[in-house]
Design a protein around this motif. Sequence first.
Motif, PDB file in Angstrom:
ATOM      1  N   GLY A  64       0.901  -1.479  -0.142  1.00 17.43           N
ATOM      2  CA  GLY A  64       0.206   0.342   0.220  1.00 17.43           C
ATOM      3  C   GLY A  64       1.069   1.237  -0.086  1.00 17.43           C
ATOM      4  O   GLY A  64       2.072   1.527   0.369  1.00 17.43           O
ATOM      5  N   SER A  65       0.222   2.560  -0.536  1.00 14.30           N
ATOM      6  CA  SER A  65       1.392   3.352  -0.483  1.00 14.30           C
ATOM      7  C   SER A  65      -0.382   5.200  -0.829  1.00 14.30           C
ATOM      8  O   SER A  65      -1.351   4.252  -1.074  1.00 14.30           O
ATOM      9  N   VAL A  66       0.689   5.988  -1.349  1.00 12.93           N
ATOM     10  CA  VAL A  66       0.722   7.119  -1.085  1.00 12.93           C
ATOM     11  C   VAL A  66       0.065   7.974  -3.197  1.00 12.93           C
ATOM     12  O   VAL A  66       2.141   8.208  -2.850  1.00 12.93           O
ATOM     13  N   ASP A  67      -0.309   7.928  -3.823  1.00 17.14           N
ATOM     14  CA  ASP A  67       0.406   9.079  -4.707  1.00 17.14           C
ATOM     15  C   ASP A  67       0.030  10.294  -4.882  1.00 17.14           C
ATOM     16  O   ASP A  67      -0.905  10.414  -4.102  1.00 17.14           O
ATOM     17  N   THR A  68       0.628  11.137  -5.509  1.00 13.93           N
ATOM     18  CA  THR A  68       0.912  12.989  -4.881  1.00 13.93           C
ATOM     19  C   THR A  68       0.614  13.075  -6.310  1.00 13.93           C
ATOM     20  O   THR A  68       1.371  12.797  -7.211  1.00 13.93           O
ATOM     21  N   GLY A  69       0.346  15.292  -6.611  1.00 16.08           N
ATOM     22  CA  GLY A  69      -0.089  15.488  -7.634  1.00 16.08           C
ATOM     23  C   GLY A  69      -0.559  16.562  -7.652  1.00 16.08           C
ATOM     24  O   GLY A  69      -1.041  17.152  -6.190  1.00 16.08           O
ATOM     25  N   LYS A  70      -1.882  17.027  -8.823  1.00 14.20           N
ATOM     26  CA  LYS A  70      -2.562  17.930  -8.089  1.00 14.20           C
ATOM     27  C   LYS A  70      -3.519  17.934  -9.097  1.00 14.20           C
ATOM     28  O   LYS A  70      -3.377  17.029 -10.162  1.00 14.20           O
ATOM     29  N   ASN A  71      -5.054  18.279  -8.561  1.00 15.84           N
ATOM     30  CA  ASN A  71      -6.275  18.378  -9.570  1.00 15.84           C
ATOM     31  C   ASN A  71      -6.369  19.258 -10.779  1.00 15.84           C
ATOM     32  O   ASN A  71      -5.152  19.595 -11.209  1.00 15.84           O
ATOM     33  N   LEU A  72      -7.167  18.962 -11.478  1.00 14.52           N
ATOM     34  CA  LEU A  72      -7.344  19.997 -12.779  1.00 14.52           C
ATOM     35  C   LEU A  72      -7.539  21.153 -12.158  1.00 14.52           C
ATOM     36  O   LEU A  72      -6.746  22.379 -12.601  1.00 14.52           O
ATOM     37  N   ASP A  73      -7.909  21.063 -10.975  1.00 14.24           N
ATOM     38  CA  ASP A  73      -7.827  22.675 -10.640  1.00 14.24           C
ATOM     39  C   ASP A  73      -6.846  23.649  -9.915  1.00 14.24           C
ATOM     40  O   ASP A  73      -6.623  24.502  -9.304  1.00 14.24           O
ATOM     41  N   GLY A  74      -5.418  22.600  -9.825  1.00 12.78           N
ATOM     42  CA  GLY A  74      -3.841  22.683  -9.261  1.00 12.78           C
ATOM     43  C   GLY A  74      -4.003  22.786  -7.874  1.00 12.78           C
ATOM     44  O   GLY A  74      -3.314  23.255  -7.316  1.00 12.78           O
ATOM     45  N   SER A  75      -5.398  22.246  -7.452  1.00 13.38           N
ATOM     46  CA  SER A  75      -5.148  22.140  -5.460  1.00 13.38           C
ATOM     47  C   SER A  75      -4.605  20.810  -5.835  1.00 13.38           C
ATOM     48  O   SER A  75      -4.423  20.308  -6.576  1.00 13.38           O
ATOM     49  N   ASN A  76      -3.807  20.804  -4.293  1.00 13.27           N
ATOM     50  CA  ASN A  76      -3.425  19.351  -3.542  1.00 13.27           C
ATOM     51  C   ASN A  76      -3.422  17.814  -4.253  1.00 13.27           C
ATOM     52  O   ASN A  76      -5.058  17.929  -3.653  1.00 13.27           O
ATOM     53  N   LEU A  77      -3.373  16.878  -4.432  1.00  8.29           N
ATOM     54  CA  LEU A  77      -3.870  15.935  -5.353  1.00  8.29           C
ATOM     55  C   LEU A  77      -3.146  14.271  -4.114  1.00  8.29           C
ATOM     56  O   LEU A  77      -2.429  13.900  -4.299  1.00  8.29           O
ATOM     57  N   ALA A  78      -3.659  13.670  -3.251  1.00  7.55           N
ATOM     58  CA  ALA A  78      -3.110  12.410  -2.521  1.00  7.55           C
ATOM     59  C   ALA A  78      -4.814  11.477  -2.433  1.00  7.55           C
ATOM     60  O   ALA A  78      -5.310  11.378  -2.270  1.00  7.55           O
ATOM     61  N   ALA A  79      -3.806  10.255  -3.191  1.00  5.98           N
ATOM     62  CA  ALA A  79      -4.611   9.550  -3.723  1.00  5.98           C
ATOM     63  C   ALA A  79      -4.083   8.197  -3.054  1.00  5.98           C
ATOM     64  O   ALA A  79      -3.109   7.968  -3.544  1.00  5.98           O
ATOM     65  N   PRO A  80      -4.370   8.063  -2.079  1.00  2.75           N
ATOM     66  CA  PRO A  80      -4.074   5.943  -1.478  1.00  2.75           C
ATOM     67  C   PRO A  80      -4.291   5.235  -3.263  1.00  2.75           C
ATOM     68  O   PRO A  80      -5.037   4.573  -3.891  1.00  2.75           O
ATOM     69  N   VAL A  81      -3.194   4.407  -2.763  1.00  2.00           N
ATOM     70  CA  VAL A  81      -3.159   2.927  -4.321  1.00  2.00           C
ATOM     71  C   VAL A  81      -3.163   1.629  -3.456  1.00  2.00           C
ATOM     72  O   VAL A  81      -1.852   1.383  -2.902  1.00  2.00           O
ATOM     73  N   ALA A  82      -2.949   0.829  -4.514  1.00  2.00           N
ATOM     74  CA  ALA A  82      -2.597  -0.244  -4.069  1.00  2.00           C
ATOM     75  C   ALA A  82      -1.532  -0.213  -5.097  1.00  2.00           C
ATOM     76  O   ALA A  82      -1.891  -0.530  -6.308  1.00  2.00           O
ATOM     77  N   VAL A  83       0.240  -0.612  -5.008  1.00  2.00           N
ATOM     78  CA  VAL A  83       1.041  -0.707  -5.628  1.00  2.00           C
ATOM     79  C   VAL A  83       1.482  -1.841  -6.344  1.00  2.00           C
ATOM     80  O   VAL A  83       1.702  -2.516  -5.038  1.00  2.00           O
ATOM     81  N   SER A  84       1.068  -2.792  -6.944  1.00  4.93           N
ATOM     82  CA  SER A  84       1.577  -3.761  -7.639  1.00  4.93           C
ATOM     83  C   SER A  84       2.400  -4.324  -8.759  1.00  4.93           C
ATOM     84  O   SER A  84       2.659  -3.561  -9.481  1.00  4.93           O
ATOM     85  N   GLY A  85       3.471  -5.012  -8.565  1.00  5.09           N
ATOM     86  CA  GLY A  85       4.689  -5.058  -9.473  1.00  5.09           C
ATOM     87  C   GLY A  85       4.655  -6.929 -10.269  1.00  5.09           C
ATOM     88  O   GLY A  85       4.161  -7.636  -8.993  1.00  5.09           O
ATOM     89  N   PHE A  86       5.274  -6.509 -11.259  1.00  4.52           N
ATOM     90  CA  PHE A  86       5.261  -7.645 -11.741  1.00  4.52           C
ATOM     91  C   PHE A  86       6.588  -7.366 -12.691  1.00  4.52           C
ATOM     92  O   PHE A  86       7.351  -6.483 -13.167  1.00  4.52           O
ATOM     93  N   SER A  87       7.710  -8.850 -12.396  1.00  2.00           N
ATOM     94  CA  SER A  87       8.700  -8.956 -13.497  1.00  2.00           C
ATOM     95  C   SER A  87       8.143  -8.619 -15.258  1.00  2.00           C
ATOM     96  O   SER A  87       9.099  -7.948 -16.043  1.00  2.00           O
ATOM     97  N   THR A  88       7.274  -9.722 -14.502  1.00  2.00           N
ATOM     98  CA  THR A  88       6.999  -9.809 -16.789  1.00  2.00           C
ATOM     99  C   THR A  88       5.363  -9.570 -16.649  1.00  2.00           C
ATOM    100  O   THR A  88       4.545 -10.542 -15.600  1.00  2.00           O
ATOM    101  N   ALA A  89       4.782  -8.986 -18.156  1.00  2.00           N
ATOM    102  CA  ALA A  89       3.343  -9.243 -17.685  1.00  2.00           C
ATOM    103  C   ALA A  89       2.792  -9.322 -19.711  1.00  2.00           C
ATOM    104  O   ALA A  89       3.728  -8.513 -19.417  1.00  2.00           O
ATOM    105  N   LYS A  90       1.872  -9.695 -19.474  1.00  2.00           N
ATOM    106  CA  LYS A  90       1.299 -10.398 -20.999  1.00  2.00           C
ATOM    107  C   LYS A  90       0.223 -10.200 -20.686  1.00  2.00           C
ATOM    108  O   LYS A  90      -1.060 -10.510 -20.065  1.00  2.00           O
ATOM    109  N   ILE A  91      -0.496  -9.450 -21.447  1.00  2.00           N
ATOM    110  CA  ILE A  91      -1.945  -8.752 -21.645  1.00  2.00           C
ATOM    111  C   ILE A  91      -2.693  -8.435 -22.721  1.00  2.00           C
ATOM    112  O   ILE A  91      -1.762  -8.838 -24.275  1.00  2.00           O
ATOM    113  N   THR A  92      -3.805  -9.542 -23.219  1.00  2.00           N
ATOM    114  CA  THR A  92      -4.418  -9.832 -24.303  1.00  2.00           C
ATOM    115  C   THR A  92      -5.868  -9.121 -24.292  1.00  2.00           C
ATOM    116  O   THR A  92      -6.799  -8.368 -23.114  1.00  2.00           O
TER     117      THR A  92
END
Length: 227
Positions: A64-92
């Motif tokens: 678990g983690s948090v992404d940070t940035g700006k909303n479209l109106d320029g206000s601060n944005l903090a979004a909780p996220v589940a960070v998932s990692g893979f060595s390789t991925a194949k997508i259909t």
Amino acid sequence: MKSQVRGGTRWKRFAVVMVPSVAATAAIGVGLAQGALAASFSISGQEFKVSAQQLEGTNFVQYGSVDTGKNLDGSNLAAPVAVSGFSTAKITKMCQSVVTPKVPFINDSVTLRLEAGTKAAETGDDKDKVKAEGIYLDVSDLQADAEFKSIDIGVAAGKLNEFGGKVDDTKPGIQPNTAASPYGFGQRAKTATLNNVRQKAWATTAATFTLPGLHLSLHKGTDQECY
């Protein structure tokens, strides 16, 4: 993404997300590490949707983690996220869409839709599938039919790529150049297979992405989202 100016039209609010993402998560809750930062860049103020017929990943990790940035109106944005990692991925049959509301001079929302790996749904051939290496996905919502093999749940995030007391640098751990707590909740599996994927995400990073049959299109309104 950088803003573009064409023909005198201002496109500052039209952030085009070019990198597709799909993530895997188990049905259990994911602990958010306090003060953690996920994506190694400031995220845009636009969440995007991704669908896929199937994702096959190797050396899955998640924390678990948090992404940070700006909303479209320029206000601060903090979004909780589940960070998932893979060595390789194949997508259909992957589809990604992002909606920009109230685009100047168009007086309507605009949907960017990206599709790739569609032929793989018919052929089943790996050469027709979207492929990624060293991929990390920052997800806020996921629906899928999932299967994990050799899964460990409750691993400390800082030990995700440690086996028998030795670190394996060939397998993913906490995403480089980010500041997630090494003591937070994590899980890992040798493989992860997800079918009928529907996902919302804020960010994706990958070492490489290969998109056979790429098709990018723009549509007025919101009726061309992936789901």
